[in-house]
Design an enzyme around this catalytic site. Structure first.
Site, PDB file in Angstrom:
ATOM      1  N   HIS B 106       0.823  -1.210   0.000  1.00  0.00           N
ATOM      2  CA  HIS B 106       0.000   0.000   0.000  1.00  0.00           C
ATOM      3  C   HIS B 106       0.864   1.271   0.000  1.00  0.00           C
ATOM      4  O   HIS B 106       0.546   2.259  -0.673  1.00  0.00           O
ATOM      5  CB  HIS B 106      -0.922  -0.029   1.228  1.00  0.00           C
ATOM      6  CG  HIS B 106      -1.665   1.248   1.455  1.00  0.00           C
ATOM      7  ND1 HIS B 106      -1.332   2.140   2.452  1.00  0.00           N
ATOM      8  CD2 HIS B 106      -2.714   1.803   0.807  1.00  0.00           C
ATOM      9  CE1 HIS B 106      -2.156   3.178   2.417  1.00  0.00           C
ATOM     10  NE2 HIS B 106      -3.001   2.998   1.423  1.00  0.00           N
ATOM     11  N   GLU B 109       1.976   1.878  -3.384  1.00  0.00           N
ATOM     12  CA  GLU B 109       0.861   2.421  -4.174  1.00  0.00           C
ATOM     13  C   GLU B 109       0.846   3.955  -4.073  1.00  0.00           C
ATOM     14  O   GLU B 109       0.712   4.656  -5.073  1.00  0.00           O
ATOM     15  CB  GLU B 109      -0.460   1.821  -3.685  1.00  0.00           C
ATOM     16  CG  GLU B 109      -1.692   2.354  -4.389  1.00  0.00           C
ATOM     17  CD  GLU B 109      -2.806   2.677  -3.405  1.00  0.00           C
ATOM     18  OE1 GLU B 109      -3.147   3.867  -3.285  1.00  0.00           O
ATOM     19  OE2 GLU B 109      -3.338   1.748  -2.755  1.00  0.00           O
ATOM     20  N   HIS B 110       1.014   4.486  -2.860  1.00  0.00           N
ATOM     21  CA  HIS B 110       1.080   5.944  -2.698  1.00  0.00           C
ATOM     22  C   HIS B 110       2.276   6.531  -3.450  1.00  0.00           C
ATOM     23  O   HIS B 110       2.170   7.563  -4.101  1.00  0.00           O
ATOM     24  CB  HIS B 110       1.215   6.303  -1.208  1.00  0.00           C
ATOM     25  CG  HIS B 110      -0.084   6.332  -0.465  1.00  0.00           C
ATOM     26  ND1 HIS B 110      -0.508   7.427   0.237  1.00  0.00           N
ATOM     27  CD2 HIS B 110      -1.050   5.396  -0.326  1.00  0.00           C
ATOM     28  CE1 HIS B 110      -1.691   7.171   0.800  1.00  0.00           C
ATOM     29  NE2 HIS B 110      -2.029   5.938   0.474  1.00  0.00           N
ATOM     30  N   GLU B 186      -3.670   8.119   7.333  1.00  0.00           N
ATOM     31  CA  GLU B 186      -4.722   7.325   6.705  1.00  0.00           C
ATOM     32  C   GLU B 186      -5.117   6.175   7.634  1.00  0.00           C
ATOM     33  O   GLU B 186      -6.278   5.848   7.805  1.00  0.00           O
ATOM     34  CB  GLU B 186      -4.246   6.784   5.351  1.00  0.00           C
ATOM     35  CG  GLU B 186      -5.343   6.051   4.582  1.00  0.00           C
ATOM     36  CD  GLU B 186      -4.878   5.492   3.243  1.00  0.00           C
ATOM     37  OE1 GLU B 186      -3.697   5.712   2.872  1.00  0.00           O
ATOM     38  OE2 GLU B 186      -5.677   4.819   2.578  1.00  0.00           O
TER      39      GLU B 186
END
Lengths: 441, 495
Positions: B106, B109-110, B186
């Protein structure tokens, strides 16, 4: 008598249905909007498309939660939750079973200004679906068991909002900016107000809002103008001619409050509120472009760059215009590290000031206009999305050719327009700031 | 007011035409131009999907082929609006992460939005925005995907830039460090601030104690804090390669054009790695009862869930996955589901009750039931009522009528799904990155159609007789759930 009259009307529908206007949509070349008027005079805007065997019907009645009587906040929302819980001879279970067996969905909802409904059906079940929709609109039962069940469900949501950071922040913003106006009544009600609502209240609210004169309808999918015309008469003709709405006053939201609410979570939710614009304001498109540059949802806005990209203060940081029928808001939001909440607020407020004083560059304006015009076709890629827009064009009075005009209106916005509207909205006004999070220091 | 009264019409599956045949007719009524892509000159391609005859096919006009470098391509023409959804899917998710680096899939992904040598400083995002495109990305247990929705004329640029960042990502500590803070925020937003999310994370961790599905996709906080540029790049170099990716293009396109564009862009990317077979640690049978409770003063509605590990669409054999799908519908979807009827409508004990089957997974999936009590009822009441329904189901099975109703509704939902271009693209992308084939997805309605009540009973007996993992979300005991007790308004003048 009535029956034969209706029969004659329906067989003549083909001849009478007046398709008075066609407007080609430039952002979605293949699409055109037809204005369909039924023999009984019910109007709907239609985008006919036979690609998939689906029909989407959306509609809105004037009068939403702002029509909740004093002390009965949440009544219109409860009405929306119970109108598909039994109608005519079908009790809640029978009605829901019919929908399931037909693979048809019917749902209702409300915001402050309007009461919305929608229906989705496959083409072979159009008649059955229309019958059920007519029943739900004209003859809802409001039986005790489903009413109690829906009340319990709404009370649960209202209670959840009391410990949810967004729920608390939204309520605080409303209390600060909408104080003294009917808009400040919670659309979803409070646990207390909901507990006292009865079937009688629901019947009264139904009679107040649901009428022929105040409905706007958008339809998309595998249906011809003639079929639609007959369906409109079946579903909407039986409604009472007029509604019985309380007038709601225009107002300017209050500003300048700074409110902190404690909540034991590892983050602080920040809302910044300012008066915005109503949709019919001549500056609306300029404000829309301005907001896009300021914090409008893409990875390139000022808020996103300054709060998230440069400083890593928050996962999201954005602003949006929230137009109502009788007022408007401009809201900024972020959820940030609690120990840096003050820094986040400062950075957010700096962007507002910078927009009001410096404004964007010509390049930023061009980029925003390119985004807003280029992304317009993306709003036309499913039946439901288009049907909702057909309703919105009518309720906001934008006109049947708006899909055609819209990009030209965005293109016409100049740097001068953006600067003017930024000064109008952001200068000499003290924003209301809400913080919800753990105690600091 | 005129009352509309009408004679009840026959149910759609009570007439002489069978439900499924009726739905087939609807599907077959789709314009022929949409139907088959076999005659587009692409018949020579290796994996071009052959049309299946006389049956319900999802996205009939889909085309599917593989480039020389191993990139799989799926094209789903949809001409209703001049827009395109462009998605690249990597067969790399949180379950593929190295031990101790939860969250790196993840995190990468950012970081994929930060830029390449030829398009630095987030240029891709700017170029998308300038053209009115929408973009985003998402990470799951088994895949990571990036997508843009743009006007169709911008598709070539999207393909060029997405192919560029498949091999040319450039990262510096300067961009990596603040982004790690963003991810930590997040996590605080999505998990730590939400008691329900914290419970789901904990239930997951005790459901999968050895398999990596037990770690949260976003990562454990202390492991996110330790992630850096090197960890991200190592993950990128191991998994981001054309032979480990699936391209899905849905929208107003010609298959031949997409193929030519794919060859000119993605086709130029060399195989960067050979990720090999995706073998994860298996989950052992465990003894003992597993229960997790999250107790938090923020909870305003208590709930209970029960979770079983069951085969997924990929690991299941025969009609098992479809039977579990039908079972979950009968047990807990729709207004007539058994749990809703028993707990919500008849006993009036629950606000909500239902079931789900999480079928899309490379390894095993999950089957779950859940309920939330009405005031005056307890979580124990919920468990008792659920147990009674499960016992009845396991004893007596389900009726033909229930199976028919479930099938009709599920297959109709597949027809409704064709209204969403992005939805279809996601359906195929997630399937192909979790071990499914295009044909598996396209023929799903026929597979559902084949399920019998015996299949449903066998699936229920095979999996729901084991002890579930129980999760409960609770308010603190013996304390009035006083609304916003610790919430204090302090209006003050701004200085």
């Amino acid at each position: 008598m009535l029956r034969s009259n209706k029969f004659i009307k329906s067989i003549c529908a083909a001849a009478i249905a007046a398709v008075v206007s066609h407007a080609a949509i430039s952002p979605a070349h293949a699409v055109e909007v037809q204005r369909v008027i039924s023999p009984d005079g019910i109007e709907a805007w239609l985008v006919e498309d036979h690609t998939v065997p689906i029909i989407a019907v959306n509609f809105a009645f004037e009068g939403g939660a702002a029509q909740d009587p004093e002390g009965k906040a949440g009544l219109t929302r409860l009405l929306a939750a119970t109108m598909d819980e039994g109608a005519g001879d079908l009790d809640s279970e029978a009605f829901q079973s019919r929908l399931e067996d037909l693979a048809v969905s019917i749902s209702f909802n409300t915001n402050k200004d309007r009461f919305f409904g929608s229906m989705r059906t496959l083409t072979p079940t159009l008649d059955e679906a229309s019958g059920l929709l007519a029943l739900a609109l004209t003859d809802p039962r409001f039986d005790a068991a489903p009413v109690e069940r829906m009340k319990t469900s709404l009370i649960t949501s209202a209670k959840r909002n009391e410990t949810d950071p967004n729920g608390i922040a939204g309520r605080a913003l409303s209390d600060a900016m909408f104080a003294g106006h009917v808009y400040n009544r919670p659309t979803g009600g409070t646990p207390e107000s909901l507990a006292d609502l009865s079937a009688e209240d629901l019947r009264a609210q139904h009679a107040k809002i649901i009428s022929r004169s105040s409905v706007t309808i958008g339809v998309v999918g595998a249906i011809t103008a003639d079929q639609l015309s007959a369906m409109l008469d079946e579903v909407f003709s039986p409604l009472p001619e007029t509604s019985d709405l309380q007038p709601v006053e225009d107002f300017v939201p209050s500003t300048g409050a700074s409110i902190s609410k404690e909540l034991d979570i590892p983050q602080t939710t920040v809302l910044v509120g300012l008066p915005g614009l109503k949709r019919d304001d001549p500056d609306y498109q300029a404000a829309f472009v301005m907001n896009h540059i300021l914090g409008g949802g893409t990875f390139t806005s000022w808020m996103f760059r300054e709060v998230r990209e440069k400083r890593g203060l928050s996962y999201g940081a954005s602003t949006y215009l929230s137009p109502y029928q009788h007022t408007g808001l401009l809201i900024g939001s972020a959820a940030t590290r609690a120990d840096r909440a003050d820094e986040t607020v400062t950075v957010m407020l700096e962007q507002l000031t910078r927009m009001a004083t410096d404004g964007p560059s010509e390049d930023e304006l061009q980029a925003a206009k390119q985004f807003l015009t280029g992304s317009y076709p993306l709003r036309f890629d499913s039946s439901g999305k288009i049907a909702r827009q057909l309703v919105a064009l009518q309720t906001t009075g934008l006109g049947i050719d708006y899909f055609d005009r819209r990009n030209a209106e965005i293109e016409a916005v100049t740097l001068e327009d953006v600067q003017r509207v930024a000064r109008r909205l952001l200068q000499d006004v003290e924003p209301t700031v809400i913080r919800v999070g753990p105690v600091q220091g | 007011m005129i009352k509309t009264s009408r004679a009840p019409r026959p149910l759609p599956f009570s007439g002489s035409i069978s439900t499924l045949r009726r739905l087939r007719r609807i599907m077959l009524a789709l314009p022929v131009t949409l139907a088959i892509a076999a005659s587009t000159g692409l018949t020579g391609t290796a994996n071009a999907s052959e049309p299946l005859q006389d049956d319900l096919i999802i996205a009939q006009n889909l085309n599917h082929f593989t480039l020389d470098n191993g990139l799989e391509v799926v094209v789903i023409p949809d001409r209703r609006a001049p827009v395109v959804t462009h998605m690249i899917w990597y067969k790399a998710g949180s379950a593929d992460e190295p031990e101790g680096q939860s969250g790196v899939a993840h995190f990468l992904e950012h970081l994929m939005f930060k830029g390449t040598a030829s398009h630095p400083d987030g240029a891709f995002s700017h170029m998308i925005a300038e053209r009115g495109g929408r973009e985003n990305a998402f990470t799951s247990f088994d895949y990571t995907a990036y997508f843009q929705r743009v006007a169709k004329e911008h598709l070539p640029l999207m393909m060029e830039l997405e192919a560029d960042r498949m091999e040319n990502l450039v990262l510096s500590d300067e961009v990596v460090t603040p982004e790690r803070d963003v991810v930590l925020e997040e996590r605080r937003l999505r998990v730590d601030s939400e008691p329900g999310s914290r419970l789901r994370e904990a239930v997951n961790a005790v459901t999968f104690v050895n398999h990596p599905y037990g770690s949260p996709i976003i990562g454990w906080q202390h492991e996110i804090e330790a992630l850096d540029k090197e960890a991200a790049i190592a993950f990128y170099d191991r998994f981001y390669t054309p032979n480990n990716a699936v391209l899905v293009v849905a929208g107003d396109v010609d298959v031949a054009d997409v193929r030519a564009l794919a060859e000119a862009t993605y086709g130029k990317v060399q195989r960067r790695a050979e990720p090999g077979e995706r073998v994860r640690s298996a989950e052992p049978p465990l003894s003992g009862e597993r229960r997790v409770s999250v107790i938090d003063p923020l909870v305003r509605q208590e709930s209970v869930s029960q979770t079983w590990i069951v085969p997924s669409q990929t690991t299941g054999t025969g009609r098992e996955p479809e039977a579990l799908d039908v079972l979950s519908y009968i047990l807990g979807n729709g207004p007539n589901s058994r749990l809703r009827k028993a707990l919500v409508l008849d006993a009036e004990a629950a606000i909500s009750a239902g079931a789900y089957y999480q079928s899309g997974a490379l390894d095993d999936g999950r089957f779950g039931v859940y309920a939330s009590p009405r005031p005056g009822f307890t979580l124990d009441d919920m468990e008792t009522l659920i147990a009674a329904e499960l016992e009845k189901l396991l004893d007596e099975g389900v009726s033909d009528e229930e199976v028919q109703r479930a099938k009709y509704s599920m297959i109709a939902s597949a027809i409704y799904a064709q209204d969403s271009q992005t939805g279809l693209a996601r359906l195929f992308g997630s399937a192909l990155t979790t071990g499914q084939t295009v044909e598996d997805v396209q023929t799903w309605p026929a597979q559902i159609d084949a399920v019998t009540r015996q299949d449903v009973l066998e699936a229920a007996r095979a999996y729901l007789t084991a002890d579930p993992v129980v999760g409960t979300l609770r308010m603190p005991a013996a304390e009035e759930p006083e609304a916003a007790a610790n919430t204090q308004a302090t209006p003050q003048d701004k200085s």
